[in-house]
Enzyme design. Structure first.
Site, short mmCIF file in Angstrom:
data_model
loop_
_atom_site.label_atom_id
_atom_site.label_comp_id
_atom_site.label_asym_id
_atom_site.label_seq_id
_atom_site.Cartn_x
_atom_site.Cartn_y
_atom_site.Cartn_z
CG ASP A 76 -1.58 1.04 1.47
OD1 ASP A 76 -2.41 1.44 0.34
OD2 ASP A 76 -2.31 1.38 2.13
CE LYS A 78 -3.73 5.22 0.58
NZ LYS A 78 -2.92 4.65 1.69
NE ARG A 236 -4.38 2.98 13.39
CZ ARG A 236 -4.41 4.32 13.48
NH1 ARG A 236 -4.43 4.83 13.72
NH2 ARG A 236 -5.63 4.00 12.31
#
Length: 262
Positions: A76, A78, A236
């Site tokens: 990830d 981006k 989380r």
């Protein structure tokens, strides 16, 4: 809808185990902490998400290590740059064996197309190298899968993005050759109706009652699956939970119930 009675919408992945629908975000600062999470939760989370912090701290080696441990990798980053730069970076990601790679749709159609092309080319190069080395057959190695470029639509921290932005970015990703999109759970109905054949990866997943932290648009695992999510990204809610193992087990049970898995 009660999470225990929710039924998942049909996925573009087909009927696969709950493990293949769950991505654990390795939002940790180093290899030691990341690989400890892979070892601890790899049986229940089939995809491991490597973001900017971990990738910049450890480099490409961390991707290779996770793939070698038997997990798929969701890289990830981006990517958002000129098309040539993104194509070469995506090719490197494909050669590493990543399954999912994010490209930001704000980069435009040429950049997205270059990224999707580079990712595919890199994976093809890696497969040829594996075949030449006489490695195990495709299917036994997560890196042997065809990778998917994901167009990032609207970040989960952005609570004010209008629906027309989401629609235009999803269509842009599809036209440019991306195989999927990243979107928040509240956007799933719009995305599914706009680009029904694309993989839908959804961050911001929290069990009922868990704090949302800096993410503004969140959902429970079951509600996201019911709305059309294919892959759920969870971080989380597990890794920062008072009892991470219990939190992971509860999420897996919720997802399995939504999928109708044993």
């Amino acid at each position: 809808m009660n999470p225990q009675t929710a039924t998942a919408t049909a996925s573009v992945l087909g009927r696969v185990p709950a493990r293949d629908r769950l991505a654990l975000a390795l939002d940790v600062p180093d290899r030691s902490a990341a690989m400890a999470l892979v070892e601890r939760f790899g049986a229940d989370f089939g995809v491991m998400k490597v973001g900017l912090e971990l990738f910049l701290a450890e480099g490409p080696r961390i991707v290779r290590d996770i793939v070698s441990a038997g997990s798929r990798v969701f890289l990830d980053l981006k990517l958002h740059d000129i098309p040539n730069t993104v194509e070469h970076a995506a090719r490197c990601a494909g050669e590493l064996g990543v399954w999912l790679l994010t490209l930001h749709t704000q980069g435009g159609p040429d950049m997205l197309a270059a990224g999707a092309r580079g990712l595919s080319d890199g994976a093809a190069t890696a497969r040829r190298g594996t075949a030449d080395a006489g490695s195990t057959a495709a299917g036994a190695d997560p890196s042997a899968e065809v990778p998917i470029a994901l167009g990032v639509t609207v970040l989960t921290s952005d609570a004010d993005a209008p629906s027309e932005v989401l629609t235009s970015r999803a269509r842009l990703a599809e036209r440019a050759g991306c195989g999927g999109v990243v979107c928040a759970a509240p956007d799933l109905l719009v995305v599914t109706n706009t680009v029904p054949g694309m993989l839908r990866v959804v961050p911001g997943i929290r069990p009922a009652g868990a704090p949302s932290a800096d993410q503004r648009r969140v959902a429970t695992p079951a509600s996201a699956l019911t709305a059309g999510a294919d892959v759920l990204v969870i971080g989380r809610a597990v890794t920062a939970a008072p009892d991470p193992d219990a939190a992971a087990a509860a999420i897996v049970a919720e997802v399995a119930a939504a999928l109708g898995s044993p």
